[in-house]
Design an enzyme around this catalytic site. Structure first.
Site, PDB file in Angstrom:
ATOM      1  CG  ASP A 470      -2.207   0.726   1.044  1.00  0.00           C
ATOM      2  OD1 ASP A 470      -2.302   1.507   0.089  1.00  0.00           O
ATOM      3  OD2 ASP A 470      -3.132   0.551   1.863  1.00  0.00           O
ATOM      4  CG  ASP A 538      -9.700   2.257  -0.695  1.00  0.00           C
ATOM      5  OD1 ASP A 538      -9.299   1.096  -0.879  1.00  0.00           O
ATOM      6  OD2 ASP A 538      -9.043   3.116  -0.089  1.00  0.00           O
TER       7      ASP A 538
HETATM    8  C1  DGJ Z   1      -5.960   1.903   1.830  1.00  0.00           C
HETATM    9  C2  DGJ Z   1      -6.319   0.723   1.003  1.00  0.00           C
HETATM   10  O1  DGJ Z   1      -6.826   1.125  -0.234  1.00  0.00           O
HETATM   11  C3  DGJ Z   1      -7.294  -0.161   1.764  1.00  0.00           C
HETATM   12  O2  DGJ Z   1      -7.679  -1.248   0.984  1.00  0.00           O
HETATM   13  C4  DGJ Z   1      -6.676  -0.602   3.056  1.00  0.00           C
HETATM   14  O3  DGJ Z   1      -5.605  -1.466   2.823  1.00  0.00           O
HETATM   15  C5  DGJ Z   1      -6.218   0.609   3.866  1.00  0.00           C
HETATM   16  N1  DGJ Z   1      -5.386   1.477   3.097  1.00  0.00           N
HETATM   17  C6  DGJ Z   1      -5.498   0.174   5.114  1.00  0.00           C
HETATM   18  O4  DGJ Z   1      -4.974   1.213   5.814  1.00  0.00           O
END
Ligand code: DGJ
Length: 768
Positions: A470, A538
């Site tokens: 991430d 997301d």
């Molecule tokens: C952002 C990501 O897009 C989510 O899927 C998740 O992993 C969060 N970060 C976790 O902090």
């Protein structure tokens, strides 16, 4: 195929030709990029003719050249071309330069040092240009790929003088097109609405698309599409452009008054400057170009194949991804080992293959404010550490994966307390935060080495099968003591990141890496060269996802698009949806679920079991089949597409609606690219949407804890199913006329498509 004859350079792919020449003045003139043409003795029938009006000229006795009007292969400051340029330099405050043709090579093993490259090049044409006054060598690279219409272009600049120069701009590709009536399509958005398709007419002057946040960004993806007016999904001329790079990028589209359009792309020059000393050479990233004379779908199709075969690499190339369960949406930071194992056990029973623990497993991470950088387990949540949890999950028969955010550091972390100098920051200003975190200075080789060792240790300890990588903020405070000019820092950061990724993905070739950046902020060809998929957004709510995925699919293949089923109502939109619709939308990608499977109602559990089983039967087709859009959610009333196996034995047709319509329009599900002579079964995937709502309500409220009791119970539930349209017909009928789908629910006679707002359907087509 690359042919060099009579000062003409001709680059052929199966369906396209790219052509330029060295003119008698020693300058490169672009002649043609379009549908394939055969080799000719000379191409004067296509070439630029003198005859423009008033303008700067460069001439000798026999040749007149109008730099500002003609189609130029490359252009430089001060030499009469006043449009946007591919290269801008400065030496002793002097920006003027003029490069003349010096020679060419055709090589087989070209690769750009330190940057991600497209694989399996057929051949690379290298054109050498030289400015003898400034002692600079400018090289142009053109590569072709077997069986594909995508070509790649890049450039490099070498300083042969003992005085340094500053590169102000060095782009990867310049393309002059001798037409100007175009529609430009771009993929723009922001967090949770990445890559919406936007279309507009190319107006006079310069249109600039790009990103300056350090990454390819969710605001503007590096992919752009230029279509001649009137181009449709399956007809007309169009050009696609992308960049194999994850940092700041720019795309210039310039329409000039001489009825020409110039396309340029590369590293964004707005905040860029690079000091090039004696004998140093700077390489730009590879740009990808594709031309289609058969409309958008063909261009998309060429790009998809190119990415699956020439960008994604290693163990996971062309491989089926395991069905994944990630707890993030349901658990966020609140979990313990007991809860995780309860979910993992149920996941195994339901048919999952990979269990992923997201954020919150390390340091003292119980919220967003701490511990990034402390990649060791939180023993309060996981008493036996990651090692213990990993073993228990593996013992259940599941693969195991973890979340990391390696490029970041929290102020409240052991790493920050020990190495504050690792932070990317300006010496005079307080560094900016985003989600309460700083970035590490990946321009600093010590930081990259530190990360290689720390992460390797952690990956080994967790015996990991999967890593979610991430990156939840963008660059700011772009200052590094490792840069000679601060305009270098953002690119040096990328070089550091690529070294880190290259080392780790080679050290752990079987780990399935998934790139993520607050959803889809780094959905680009650079990341895909190391990780076979990216978390697309997301926002997992199905209607929003239809838009996000249609935009993404324009440029990137299904296999690369992380797509999950999450809970309803959706956290980002508060819109409610059926689990079956969420599945129908997510199934096309690198597929999984983001919910607590121990909390589902019996009816949703049953749907989920059937969805996973159906997905497993069809996953290779879904991820790697040829995708054709038939109706756009952006420009039409509904979305439809099909994915067909190249051997024409099977296909899947998808339909997704906007709002429910009374007396809805007639939809014909047409699937081209089948065998006209064969017979096919067209069968709707059975969905557990129950239009006897009373009964559904009862089932919705039932949650059976124990899996064996659940299995015994569902035998008697016998859920009502949707209308299940099933037809047997000839390939030719399905290709030419299509199947008339049942009308949407409303009064009147059955059969009907029982569809509420934003409803979806999926049909499987199989050769009998
Ligand atoms: C952002 C990501 O897009 C989510 O899927 C998740 O992993 C969060 N970060 C976790 O902090």
């Amino acid at each position: 195929m690359i042919t060099v004859e009579n000062n003409y350079f001709k680059i052929d792919t199966p369906n396209t030709t790219y052509l330029f020449k060295v003119n008698p003045l020693g300058l490169l003139e672009h002649i043609y990029y379009g549908k394939y043409i055969p080799n000719e003795e000379d191409y004067s029938f296509l070439e630029e003719m003198p005859g423009f009006g008033y303008g700067i000229e460069k001439e000798d006795a026999s040749y007149h050249f109008h730099p500002n009007h003609s189609s130029n292969e490359v252009s430089f400051r001060g030499r009469g071309d006043n449009r946007e340029l591919i290269l801008e330099i400065e030496k002793d405050d002097d920006p003027e330069c003029e490069f003349f043709y010096k020679g060419y090579d055709i090589i087989n093993d070209f690769s750009i040092p330190g940057l991600p490259n497209a694989l399996n090049k057929e051949a690379t044409l290298v054109i050498h240009l030289y400015d003898s006054k400034k002692k600079l060598e400018f090289n142009l690279y053109y590569s072709t790929y077997k069986g594909n219409d995508v070509i790649t272009k890049s450039t490099s600049l070498k300083n042969n003088d003992n005085k340094p120069i500053t590169i102000r701009r060095i782009l990867s590709s310049q393309l002059d097109i001798a037409k100007d009536d175009f529609i430009l399509k771009t993929l723009d958005g922001l967090w949770a609405k990445e890559r919406y398709i936007h279309a507009r007419e190319v107006g006079y002057g310069v249109t600039k698309i790009g990103a300056q946040c350090g990454f390819s960004s969710s605001e503007h993806n590096p992919f752009i599409l230029l279509e001649e007016k009137g181009t449709t999904l399956n007809s007309g001329d169009c050009y696609g452009l992308n960049l194999i790079y994850s940092g700041n990028h720019v795309e210039y589209i310039e329409r000039s008054n001489v009825h020409k359009v110039r396309l340029l792309n590369g590293i964004n020059d707005s905040s860029f400057a690079w000091l090039l000393s004696e004998n140093e050479e700077f390489y730009s990233p590879e740009a990808t170009l594709c031309f289609s004379s058969k409309g958008e779908n063909e261009l998309t199709h060429q790009y998809h194949r190119f990415i699956n075969e020439n960008i994604v690499r290693g163990y996971w190339q062309n491989r089926d991804h395991p069905v994944l369960l990630n707890g993030w949406e349901a658990l966020t930071f609140t979990f313990n080992e007991e809860k995780l194992l309860k979910i993992a056990k149920r996941a195994k029973d339901l048919g999952f293959e990979l269990f992923v623990l997201d954020d919150g497993w390390f340091g003292k991470r119980n919220g967003e404010k701490s511990s990034l950088g402390d990649w060791f387990p939180n023993l309060e949540k996981l008493p036996e550490g990651i090692k213990g949890l990993s073993k228990k999950v593996h013992d259940l028969g599941l693969l195991f994966g973890l979340w990391y955010e390696p490029e970041m550091i929290s102020k409240d972390s052991d790493l920050f307390r020990k190495h504050p100098e690792f932070v990317l920051r300006h010496p005079d200003y307080e560094p900016l935060t985003m989600r309460f975190q700083y970035m590490l200075d990946l321009a600093n080789p010590t930081v990259v080495d530190y990360l290689i060792e720390t992460l390797s240790k952690s990956f080994n300890e967790g015996n990991l099968d999967y890593v979610k990588w991430d990156c939840n903020r963008v660059l700011s405070d772009c200052y590094s003591t490792y840069s000679k000019l601060q305009g270098e820092t953002a690119h040096r950061y990328m070089l550091g990141l690529y070294r880190l990724l290259d080392t780790l993905t080679k050290r752990f070739p079987k780990i399935l890496f998934e790139s993520c950046a607050s959803g889809g902020r780094r959905s680009d060809l650079g990341m895909l060269a190391y990780m076979p998929s990216f978390w697309c957004s997301d926002d997992t709510e199905p209607y929003e996802r239809m838009k996000i995925q249609e935009g993404t699919l324009l440029a990137y293949p299904q296999s690369t698009i992380g797509a999950h089923v999450s809970d309803s109502p959706n956290k980002q939109t508060l819109r409610s949806s059926e689990i079956e619709d969420r599945f129908n939308v997510a199934m096309i990608g690198a597929f999984g679920y983001e919910l607590d499977v121990t909390e589902l109602s019996d009816i949703d559990t049953l749907s989920l079991i059937e969805e996973i089983a159906w997905y497993k039967e069809n996953r290779h087709l879904l991820a790697y089949g040829d995708y054709y859009l038939t109706s756009s959610i952006f420009f039409d009333n509904y979305q439809s597409f099909y994915i067909v196996n190249p051997n024409k034995e099977e296909a899947i047709y998808f339909l997704g609606k906007k709002l429910f319509e009374f007396n809805s329009e007639t939809i014909f599900a047409k699937v081209a690219n089948l065998d006209p002579k064969e017979t096919y079964l067209f069968k709707e995937r059975r969905q557990n949407f129950d239009f006897y709502l009373e009964r559904k309500r009862k089932l919705d409220n039932r949650k059976t804890e124990d899996f064996e009791t659940f299995m015994a119970n569902i035998k008697e539930i016998k859920p009502l199913t949707s209308e299940e349209q099933i037809v047997t017909l000839k390939g030719e009928s399905l290709m030419n006329a299509g199947v008339r789908l049942y009308y949407e629910w409303g009064s009147g006679h059955l059969p009907k498509r029982i569809m509420t707002d934003f409803g979806t359907r999926v049909y499987k087509i199989t050769k009998c």
